[in-house]
Scaffold this active site. Structure first.
Site, PDB file in Angstrom:
ATOM      1  N   GLY A  43       9.815 -11.679   5.108  1.00 23.94           N
ATOM      2  CA  GLY A  43       8.977 -10.567   5.582  1.00 23.94           C
ATOM      3  C   GLY A  43       8.340 -10.973   6.901  1.00 23.94           C
ATOM      4  N   LEU A  72       2.875  -7.593   9.161  1.00 25.25           N
ATOM      5  CA  LEU A  72       1.624  -8.102   9.742  1.00 25.25           C
ATOM      6  C   LEU A  72       1.343  -9.533   9.272  1.00 25.25           C
ATOM      7  CD1 LEU A  72      -1.174  -7.743  11.129  1.00 25.25           C
ATOM      8  CD2 LEU A  72      -1.954  -6.648   9.016  1.00 25.25           C
ATOM      9  N   GLY A 102       3.457 -11.633   7.777  1.00 26.86           N
ATOM     10  CA  GLY A 102       4.569 -12.511   8.152  1.00 26.86           C
ATOM     11  C   GLY A 102       4.375 -13.046   9.568  1.00 26.86           C
ATOM     12  N   SER A 143      -1.025  -7.130  -4.032  1.00 29.26           N
ATOM     13  CA  SER A 143      -1.866  -6.179  -3.289  1.00 29.26           C
ATOM     14  C   SER A 143      -3.080  -5.814  -4.135  1.00 29.26           C
ATOM     15  CB  SER A 143      -1.043  -4.919  -3.007  1.00 29.26           C
ATOM     16  OG  SER A 143      -1.900  -3.874  -2.603  1.00 29.26           O
ATOM     17  N   SER A 144      -4.171  -5.458  -3.457  1.00 25.82           N
ATOM     18  CA  SER A 144      -5.376  -5.094  -4.210  1.00 25.82           C
ATOM     19  C   SER A 144      -5.191  -3.766  -4.950  1.00 25.82           C
ATOM     20  CB  SER A 144      -6.583  -5.012  -3.275  1.00 25.82           C
ATOM     21  OG  SER A 144      -6.367  -4.041  -2.283  1.00 25.82           O
ATOM     22  N   CYS A 145      -4.134  -2.990  -4.603  1.00 22.21           N
ATOM     23  CA  CYS A 145      -3.945  -1.746  -5.373  1.00 22.21           C
ATOM     24  C   CYS A 145      -3.292  -1.994  -6.727  1.00 22.21           C
ATOM     25  CB  CYS A 145      -3.269  -0.645  -4.586  1.00 22.21           C
ATOM     26  SG  CYS A 145      -1.832  -1.115  -3.740  1.00 22.21           S
ATOM     27  N   TYR A 157       3.911   2.164  -5.488  1.00 22.80           N
ATOM     28  CA  TYR A 157       3.818   0.885  -4.768  1.00 22.80           C
ATOM     29  C   TYR A 157       3.149  -0.175  -5.652  1.00 22.80           C
ATOM     30  CZ  TYR A 157       2.229  -2.512  -1.293  1.00 22.80           C
ATOM     31  OH  TYR A 157       1.969  -3.675  -0.589  1.00 22.80           O
ATOM     32  N   LYS A 166       4.403  -3.883  -7.086  1.00 23.69           N
ATOM     33  CA  LYS A 166       3.689  -5.131  -6.795  1.00 23.69           C
ATOM     34  C   LYS A 166       3.252  -5.824  -8.089  1.00 23.69           C
ATOM     35  CE  LYS A 166       3.181  -6.352  -3.055  1.00 23.69           C
ATOM     36  NZ  LYS A 166       4.154  -7.075  -2.178  1.00 23.69           N
ATOM     37  N   PRO A 193      -4.353 -10.097  -1.958  1.00 26.12           N
ATOM     38  CA  PRO A 193      -5.226  -9.967  -0.774  1.00 26.12           C
ATOM     39  C   PRO A 193      -6.050  -8.690  -0.803  1.00 26.12           C
ATOM     40  CG  PRO A 193      -3.024  -9.214  -0.206  1.00 26.12           C
ATOM     41  CD  PRO A 193      -2.992  -9.561  -1.696  1.00 26.12           C
ATOM     42  N   ASN A 214      -7.661  -5.610   1.749  1.00 23.75           N
ATOM     43  CA  ASN A 214      -6.898  -4.803   2.726  1.00 23.75           C
ATOM     44  C   ASN A 214      -6.751  -5.580   4.039  1.00 23.75           C
ATOM     45  OD1 ASN A 214      -7.464  -2.851   0.718  1.00 23.75           O
ATOM     46  ND2 ASN A 214      -7.446  -1.214   2.236  1.00 23.75           N
ATOM     47  N   HIS A 272      -2.444   1.947   8.005  1.00 28.65           N
ATOM     48  CA  HIS A 272      -3.647   1.792   7.199  1.00 28.65           C
ATOM     49  C   HIS A 272      -4.853   2.249   8.026  1.00 28.65           C
ATOM     50  CE1 HIS A 272      -0.992  -0.941   4.877  1.00 28.65           C
ATOM     51  NE2 HIS A 272      -1.658  -0.418   3.876  1.00 28.65           N
ATOM     52  N   ARG A 307     -14.043  -0.476   0.916  1.00 33.31           N
ATOM     53  CA  ARG A 307     -12.920  -1.400   1.002  1.00 33.31           C
ATOM     54  C   ARG A 307     -13.400  -2.782   1.419  1.00 33.31           C
ATOM     55  NH1 ARG A 307     -11.171   2.177  -1.358  1.00 33.31           N
ATOM     56  NH2 ARG A 307      -9.371   3.513  -0.957  1.00 33.31           N
ATOM     57  N   ASP A 324      -9.222  10.410  -0.763  1.00 34.31           N
ATOM     58  CA  ASP A 324     -10.059   9.205  -0.626  1.00 34.31           C
ATOM     59  C   ASP A 324      -9.334   7.952  -1.120  1.00 34.31           C
ATOM     60  OD1 ASP A 324     -12.431   9.973   0.534  1.00 34.31           O
ATOM     61  OD2 ASP A 324     -13.474  10.346  -1.366  1.00 34.31           O
TER      62      ASP A 324
HETATM   63  O1  GFB Z   1      -5.981   2.004   4.584  1.00 34.49           O
HETATM   64  P1  GFB Z   1      -5.782   3.053   3.573  1.00 34.49           P
HETATM   65  O2  GFB Z   1      -4.634   3.973   3.799  1.00 34.49           O
HETATM   66  O3  GFB Z   1      -5.606   2.269   2.226  1.00 34.49           O
HETATM   67  O4  GFB Z   1      -7.077   4.011   3.448  1.00 34.49           O
HETATM   68  P2  GFB Z   1      -6.110   2.269   0.746  1.00 34.49           P
HETATM   69  C1  GFB Z   1      -8.368   3.586   3.189  1.00 34.49           C
HETATM   70  C2  GFB Z   1      -9.336   4.742   3.171  1.00 34.49           C
HETATM   71  O5  GFB Z   1      -9.525   5.215   4.507  1.00 34.49           O
HETATM   72  C3  GFB Z   1      -9.004   5.991   2.329  1.00 34.49           C
HETATM   73  C4  GFB Z   1      -9.548   6.631   4.552  1.00 34.49           C
HETATM   74  O6  GFB Z   1     -10.183   6.418   1.670  1.00 34.49           O
HETATM   75  C5  GFB Z   1      -8.640   7.036   3.399  1.00 34.49           C
HETATM   76  O7  GFB Z   1      -8.915   8.357   2.994  1.00 34.49           O
HETATM   77  N1  GFB Z   1      -9.085   7.084   5.883  1.00 34.49           N
HETATM   78  C6  GFB Z   1      -9.824   7.807   6.754  1.00 34.49           C
HETATM   79  C7  GFB Z   1      -7.879   6.853   6.444  1.00 34.49           C
HETATM   80  N2  GFB Z   1      -9.113   8.089   7.859  1.00 34.49           N
HETATM   81  C8  GFB Z   1      -7.920   7.511   7.696  1.00 34.49           C
HETATM   82  C9  GFB Z   1      -6.749   7.438   8.529  1.00 34.49           C
HETATM   83  O8  GFB Z   1      -6.679   7.970   9.631  1.00 34.49           O
HETATM   84  N3  GFB Z   1      -5.683   6.718   8.026  1.00 34.49           N
HETATM   85  C10 GFB Z   1      -5.708   6.106   6.795  1.00 34.49           C
HETATM   86  N4  GFB Z   1      -4.632   5.414   6.381  1.00 34.49           N
HETATM   87  N5  GFB Z   1      -6.812   6.177   5.986  1.00 34.49           N
HETATM   88  C11 GFB Z   1      -3.810   1.175   0.396  1.00 34.49           C
HETATM   89  C12 GFB Z   1      -2.477   1.473  -0.180  1.00 34.49           C
HETATM   90  O9  GFB Z   1      -4.756   2.078  -0.065  1.00 34.49           O
HETATM   91  O10 GFB Z   1      -4.218  -0.136   0.109  1.00 34.49           O
HETATM   92  C13 GFB Z   1      -1.521   0.510   0.425  1.00 34.49           C
HETATM   93  O11 GFB Z   1      -2.152   2.805   0.118  1.00 34.49           O
HETATM   94  C14 GFB Z   1      -2.004  -0.936   0.366  1.00 34.49           C
HETATM   95  O12 GFB Z   1      -0.330   0.641  -0.180  1.00 34.49           O
HETATM   96  C15 GFB Z   1      -3.451  -1.073   0.784  1.00 34.49           C
HETATM   97  O13 GFB Z   1      -1.848  -1.460  -0.895  1.00 34.49           O
HETATM   98  C16 GFB Z   1      -3.993  -2.459   0.574  1.00 34.49           C
HETATM   99  O14 GFB Z   1      -6.996   1.097   0.585  1.00 34.49           O
HETATM  100  O15 GFB Z   1      -6.691   3.553   0.288  1.00 34.49           O
END
Ligand code: GFB
Length: 318
Positions: free
Chosen positions: A17, A21, A23, A113-115, A142, A146, A169, A171, A185, A215, A275
């Site tokens: 990988g 990021l 990797g 992953s933390s999810c 996903y 994991k 990890p 986020n 993300h 987060r 959210d």
């Molecule tokens: O980073 P993110 O997509 O990951 O979103 P998760 C975190 C939070 O940010 C959510 C808000 O509550 C989103 O609603 N958010 C606000 C946004 N604006 C934005 C935006 O413009 N883009 C994004 N992406 N979010 C992930 C998993 O969940 O956790 C991944 O989907 C991975 O697969 C990662 O495992 C560690 O923390 O919600």
């Protein structure tokens, strides 16, 4: 049990990988510490292809494997492409872990992953809470893949007595992150959106969700540093968390990014957008007890990531 990873700088190391990021951060850290015998990043074999994996392990004979590959992305990507996410991650984990066992790799570190934690998990999230409740629906596919990776490592450890460990990890974010609007993300997404809104002189910017979710963010170079530390220091079957130790709400994060980018407009939170999990903060006390802690504050990390983004944009325009 871990061989002599810390001292043997000529060890053959496979970062599975290398374009992700983490990797990229791992390769940077390994090179800067004098490890030269890394699998070439420009010609990584297809991790989802069993035959390519078999051939690669036979030819390169890695002694240490960092399994950080597979598809991942932000909340929107998780909602739109669950089939791609579960399929690709299951294939990558299955082939890399099996070939690592067959080829007598000294040690493998798998990045989960933390999810993987249940949606309504006690906070901060402890490893004992894994498999105790329903997953967050926006990233269930996903997360299921994991979680399967964690069980694969544990099962190969039990049945074949191999030293395969799992790291969970917080986020991650950092230079080299994916800034594509659909995949990204929250940190790269908001850096890009605010940068573009500033250039277009827009007075309002929409932020997805209520702003209330919390987060735990870890800078990619700190996470790479933790992975090297654990490759040397950690031999347990139980997964180990790596986080910053603190939570930050999306609202606080958005205002911090607004400051770093210098966007003068108003932020508008749109509760019609998802959210995701309400809170995700890892209990990182175990790694702290072992003697590791992160070096980079959230603000420093965001400044470094924005600096990288600007350089990339500038380079692309030249
Ligand atoms: O980073 P993110 O997509 O990951 O979103 P998760 C975190 C939070 O940010 C959510 C808000 O509550 C989103 O609603 N958010 C606000 C946004 N604006 C934005 C935006 O413009 N883009 C994004 N992406 N979010 C992930 C998993 O969940 O956790 C991944 O989907 C991975 O697969 C990662 O495992 C560690 O923390 O919600």
């Amino acid at each position: 049990m871990s061989g002599n990873f810390g001292t043997a700088k000529d060890s053959r190391i496979f970062v599975a990988g290398s374009k992700t990021l983490i990797g990229k951060s791992l390769i940077f850290e390994l090179r800067s510490r004098g490890y030269q015998n890394l699998t070439p990043s420009h010609e990584e074999p297809d991790l989802t292809n069993q035959l390519e994996m078999e051939r690669f392990f036979t030819d390169f004979k890695p002694e240490y494997v960092f399994l950080v590959g597979g598809k991942s992305g932000g909340i929107q990507m998780n909602q739109e492409f669950p089939a791609d996410l579960i399929r690709e991650n299951l294939l990558v984990e299955t082939h890399v872990i099996h070939e690592a066992y067959r080829n007598k790799v000294k040690k493998l570190l798998y990045l989960a992953s933390s999810c993987c934690y249940p949606k309504f998990c006690g906070q901060p999230m402890q490893v004992e809470a894994l498999f105790t409740g329903k997953l967050e629906p926006t990233n269930e596919a996903y997360a299921a893949a994991k979680l399967a990776g964690i069980v694969l490592c544990q099962s190969y450890r039990f049945q074949h007595k191999v030293d395969f460990i799992t790291v969970i990890p917080a986020n991650p974010f950092g230079p080299g992150d994916d800034f594509k609007p659909k995949n990204s993300h929250v940190i790269p997404s908001l850096l890009r959106k605010m940068h573009e809104a500033k250039n277009r002189k827009e007075s309002f910017l929409e932020i997805w969700g209520t702003g209330a979710p919390i987060r735990d963010f870890i800078f990619s170079r700190d996470l790479a540093d933790a992975c090297l530390f654990l490759m040397e220091q950690y031999d347990e079957e139980k997964p180990i968390n790596v986080g910053s130790g603190t939570g930050c709400s999306i609202s606080e994060l958005s205002h911090l990014i607004k400051e770093v980018v210098g966007y003068p407009g108003e932020l508008f939170f749109n509760p019609e957008k998802p959210d995701g999990m309400p809170i995700k903060v890892l209990d990182s006390s175990q790694i702290l007890k072992l003697g590791w802690k992160p070096k980079t504050s959230l603000e420093q990390g965001i400044k470094a990531t924005y600096g990288w983004f600007l350089e990339e944009m500038y380079a692309a325009k030249k």
